[in-house]
Each structure stands twice: as C-alpha cells, then as structure tokens.
Design an enzyme around this catalytic site. Structure first.
Site, PDB file in Angstrom:
ATOM      1  N   MET A 295      -5.509 -78.545  85.654  1.00 14.94           N
ATOM      2  CA  MET A 295      -4.331 -77.672  85.588  1.00 14.94           C
ATOM      3  C   MET A 295      -4.807 -76.276  85.952  1.00 14.94           C
ATOM      4  O   MET A 295      -4.884 -75.375  85.105  1.00 14.94           O
ATOM      5  CB  MET A 295      -3.722 -77.727  84.177  1.00 14.94           C
ATOM      6  CG  MET A 295      -2.956 -79.023  83.923  1.00 14.94           C
ATOM      7  SD  MET A 295      -2.760 -79.372  82.167  1.00 14.94           S
ATOM      8  CE  MET A 295      -4.285 -80.249  81.879  1.00 14.94           C
TER       9      MET A 295
ATOM     10  N   HIS B  64      -9.526 -89.094  79.330  1.00 11.23           N
ATOM     11  CA  HIS B  64      -8.662 -88.124  80.008  1.00 11.23           C
ATOM     12  C   HIS B  64      -9.111 -86.719  79.605  1.00 11.23           C
ATOM     13  O   HIS B  64      -9.116 -86.375  78.419  1.00 11.23           O
ATOM     14  CB  HIS B  64      -7.200 -88.360  79.619  1.00 11.23           C
ATOM     15  CG  HIS B  64      -6.242 -87.491  80.361  1.00 11.23           C
ATOM     16  ND1 HIS B  64      -5.817 -87.785  81.650  1.00 11.23           N
ATOM     17  CD2 HIS B  64      -5.648 -86.323  80.030  1.00 11.23           C
ATOM     18  CE1 HIS B  64      -4.990 -86.838  82.066  1.00 11.23           C
ATOM     19  NE2 HIS B  64      -4.868 -85.925  81.103  1.00 11.23           N
TER      20      HIS B  64
ATOM     21  N   MET C 116      -7.846 -76.481  81.903  1.00 13.32           N
ATOM     22  CA  MET C 116      -6.769 -75.471  82.011  1.00 13.32           C
ATOM     23  C   MET C 116      -7.370 -74.102  82.272  1.00 13.32           C
ATOM     24  O   MET C 116      -8.366 -73.737  81.641  1.00 13.32           O
ATOM     25  CB  MET C 116      -5.976 -75.409  80.708  1.00 13.32           C
ATOM     26  CG  MET C 116      -5.394 -76.747  80.296  1.00 13.32           C
ATOM     27  SD  MET C 116      -4.522 -76.583  78.747  1.00 13.32           S
ATOM     28  CE  MET C 116      -4.066 -78.295  78.438  1.00 13.32           C
TER      29      MET C 116
ATOM     30  N   HIS D  25      -8.059 -84.100  84.736  1.00 12.77           N
ATOM     31  CA  HIS D  25      -6.740 -83.550  85.064  1.00 12.77           C
ATOM     32  C   HIS D  25      -6.869 -82.032  85.189  1.00 12.77           C
ATOM     33  O   HIS D  25      -7.002 -81.338  84.185  1.00 12.77           O
ATOM     34  CB  HIS D  25      -5.772 -83.952  83.929  1.00 12.77           C
ATOM     35  CG  HIS D  25      -4.403 -83.397  84.053  1.00 12.77           C
ATOM     36  ND1 HIS D  25      -3.498 -83.424  83.007  1.00 12.77           N
ATOM     37  CD2 HIS D  25      -3.750 -82.788  85.081  1.00 12.77           C
ATOM     38  CE1 HIS D  25      -2.366 -82.872  83.389  1.00 12.77           C
ATOM     39  NE2 HIS D  25      -2.486 -82.470  84.632  1.00 12.77           N
TER      40      HIS D  25
ATOM     41  N   SER E 173      -6.703 -88.540  75.438  1.00 14.61           N
ATOM     42  CA  SER E 173      -6.949 -87.163  75.879  1.00 14.61           C
ATOM     43  C   SER E 173      -7.834 -86.442  74.866  1.00 14.61           C
ATOM     44  O   SER E 173      -7.444 -86.217  73.718  1.00 14.61           O
ATOM     45  CB  SER E 173      -5.629 -86.408  76.033  1.00 14.61           C
ATOM     46  OG  SER E 173      -5.923 -85.049  76.248  1.00 14.61           O
TER      47      SER E 173
ATOM     48  N   GLY F 292      -0.063 -77.841  79.499  1.00 16.54           N
ATOM     49  CA  GLY F 292      -0.647 -76.676  78.845  1.00 16.54           C
ATOM     50  C   GLY F 292      -1.014 -76.914  77.394  1.00 16.54           C
ATOM     51  O   GLY F 292      -1.950 -76.303  76.894  1.00 16.54           O
TER      52      GLY F 292
ATOM     53  N   ASP G 251       1.605 -88.658  81.124  1.00 20.70           N
ATOM     54  CA  ASP G 251       0.859 -87.724  80.274  1.00 20.70           C
ATOM     55  C   ASP G 251       1.798 -86.806  79.499  1.00 20.70           C
ATOM     56  O   ASP G 251       2.517 -85.998  80.085  1.00 20.70           O
ATOM     57  CB  ASP G 251      -0.050 -86.885  81.200  1.00 20.70           C
ATOM     58  CG  ASP G 251      -1.032 -86.024  80.435  1.00 20.70           C
ATOM     59  OD1 ASP G 251      -1.068 -86.101  79.198  1.00 20.70           O
ATOM     60  OD2 ASP G 251      -1.770 -85.265  81.105  1.00 20.70           O
TER      61      ASP G 251
ATOM     62  N   MET H  20       3.819 -85.808  84.539  1.00 22.85           N
ATOM     63  CA  MET H  20       3.837 -85.052  83.278  1.00 22.85           C
ATOM     64  C   MET H  20       5.159 -85.315  82.568  1.00 22.85           C
ATOM     65  O   MET H  20       6.229 -85.086  83.139  1.00 22.85           O
ATOM     66  CB  MET H  20       3.686 -83.549  83.532  1.00 22.85           C
ATOM     67  CG  MET H  20       2.336 -83.120  84.069  1.00 22.85           C
ATOM     68  SD  MET H  20       0.914 -83.714  83.119  1.00 22.85           S
ATOM     69  CE  MET H  20       1.258 -83.033  81.489  1.00 22.85           C
TER      70      MET H  20
ATOM     71  N   ASP I  24      -8.653 -82.653  80.154  1.00 26.30           N
ATOM     72  CA  ASP I  24      -7.690 -81.643  80.588  1.00 26.30           C
ATOM     73  C   ASP I  24      -8.348 -80.288  80.807  1.00 26.30           C
ATOM     74  O   ASP I  24      -8.773 -79.635  79.848  1.00 26.30           O
ATOM     75  CB  ASP I  24      -6.601 -81.488  79.513  1.00 26.30           C
ATOM     76  CG  ASP I  24      -5.723 -82.724  79.430  1.00 26.30           C
ATOM     77  OD1 ASP I  24      -5.064 -83.046  80.439  1.00 26.30           O
ATOM     78  OD2 ASP I  24      -5.703 -83.371  78.367  1.00 26.30           O
TER      79      ASP I  24
END
Ligand code: DX5
Ligand code: ZN
Length: 215
Positions: free
Chosen positions: A67, A32, A36, A65, A7, A141, A174, A136, A34
């Site tokens: 979020m 990966h 957000m 991913h 990540s 977060g 994750d 998850m 992320d």
C-alpha cells in the site's frame, strides 16, 4: 479448500517469531504482509527489513501487499527480502502493465489490489498478466474494520471476467473477513481469504485458521 492468508499486521509484533511459528504449524497457506507508507494510506506499518526477518522463519509463501505510491521503485528489494507474491495497488500505478512485467521479471507472482471504490472492469486489459487479484473489502490502511457488502458483487463480476479470459487468476479478499463473510465470499467465487483481527484477536488463532480453512 480456500487459501488462507493470516495478516501479520494484527499479530503481536513484540513476539513476531512465535507468531510466525504459529502460522507455520497452522493450516494457513500464505503469510499476508501489509506494507504501508503513510502516503497511499494514512498509516505506516513495516517494510523491507521486517519482511526479510519474517522470511528467515516463515515456511510458507510470503504474500506481500504493498500500500505504497510508485511501488516500481522497490520491486527488486521486495524480491530480495523474500516476497513470493507481490501485490501493488491499481490506484498507485501509472503504468500498471509495465509494473506487472517488472514483477514477473523478478520471478514473483503478480498481484493487483483494488480499493473498494474501484470497479473490477479496470483490470480487463491486464487480467491475463495477473496471478492474484486482491479485492479490498475495507478501505486499506487499518485492520479491524467492517466488511463492505458490495464486495460480494465484485467477486462475482471478477469470477466472470476470469472465466471469459480463461486465466487461472486467484481471487483474494482482504478486510473484515470472518467465518460469516468468508463463507459468502467463497460462495460468490473467491479463492483466498486474508484475515487479520479475526485470527490474531481470537482465543486460539491456530484453531481459527483451521475453521477458515474448513469453510
Ligand atoms: C488493511 C490490510 C489488511 C488487514 C486486514 O489495509 O490490507 O490485510 O490486515 O485486517 P482485518 O482482517 O482485521 O480486517
Ligand atoms: Zn492486506
């Protein structure tokens, strides 16, 4: 051999290109990434322009991913930015089936993520449309949180659902993954491991990726 997805959230953003090159030459399988939005999760990370920049240097698939609330709005943009797997949260989609068809229509692999409190049973009616389920094992977060133990049972339950439906869905985990939790997850039936802090905060990230990959 497990699929390993470092990540980038835990990497050094001030040296992003060299962090990407490190992952390129390592035994990692995917990047990966992320995303957000500060609404679905209480944190903001990076978005489409940064993924586009990562895609310029990355030689391995981008596992994105999301979020974010209402991800349907951006499916096409993430495809254009270079996403190969696009993962949305079950909790953020009102019409998950429609969202998955839209991701497929863009030629990406479909991913669905479940928060720790969400039972895998909610995926029963759509499991055939999902390429990757991202469980998850922390509340999404933030990186660096501790692993939530009941994830092991969720992996077993999901493995059974995949078997019953005769699909090729990949189980990816994750949050809080290290050599210990990673080994147990693989025993329970996981296929892919995301690791942020464990990789990038280690003395030798490339060697740490190799250790995970040899689990
Ligand atoms: C958390 C992110 C994770 C995070 C994992 O919301 O989805 O991908 O980077 O970080 P670690 O491996 O440090 O728990
Ligand atoms: Zn993630």
């Amino acid at each position: 051999m497990p699929i390993i997805a470092p990540s980038i959230l835990a990497s050094d953003f001030s040296n992003l290109q060299s962090e990407i090159e490190l992952v390129n030459r390592s035994k990692a399988d995917w990047f990966h990434l992320d995303v957000m939005d500060g609404v679905f999760v209480p944190n903001i990370s990076f978005g489409i322009p940064v993924i586009r920049a990562i895609n310029k240097h990355a030689t391995k698939p981008l596992d994105v991913h999301l979020m974010i609330v209402d991800p349907d709005r951006y499916i096409c943009d993430f495809k254009k930015a270079g996403a190969d797997i696009l993962t949305v949260h079950y909790e953020a989609c009102t019409h998950l089936h429609r969202t998955l068809q839209a991701i497929k229509a863009e030629g990406m692999k479909t991913g669905v993520s479940l928060n720790p409190h969400t039972s895998v049973s909610v995926l029963k009616e759509v499991i055939k449309d999902i390429d990757v389920v991202l469980l998850m094992s922390v509340n999404p977060g933030f990186g660096g949180q501790s692993f939530i133990i009941n994830t092991y049972e969720k992996v077993k339950e999901l493995r059974q659902m995949i078997k019953d439906n005769n699909t090729k869905t990949i189980i990816e985990i994750d949050g809080g993954v290290n050599l210990e939790t990673g080994a147990k997850l693989l025993e329970c039936g996981a296929d892919a491991l995301v690791a942020g802090s464990f990789v990038f905060k280690s003395d030798n990230p490339e060697a740490t990726i190799a250790d995970l990959s040899n689990l």
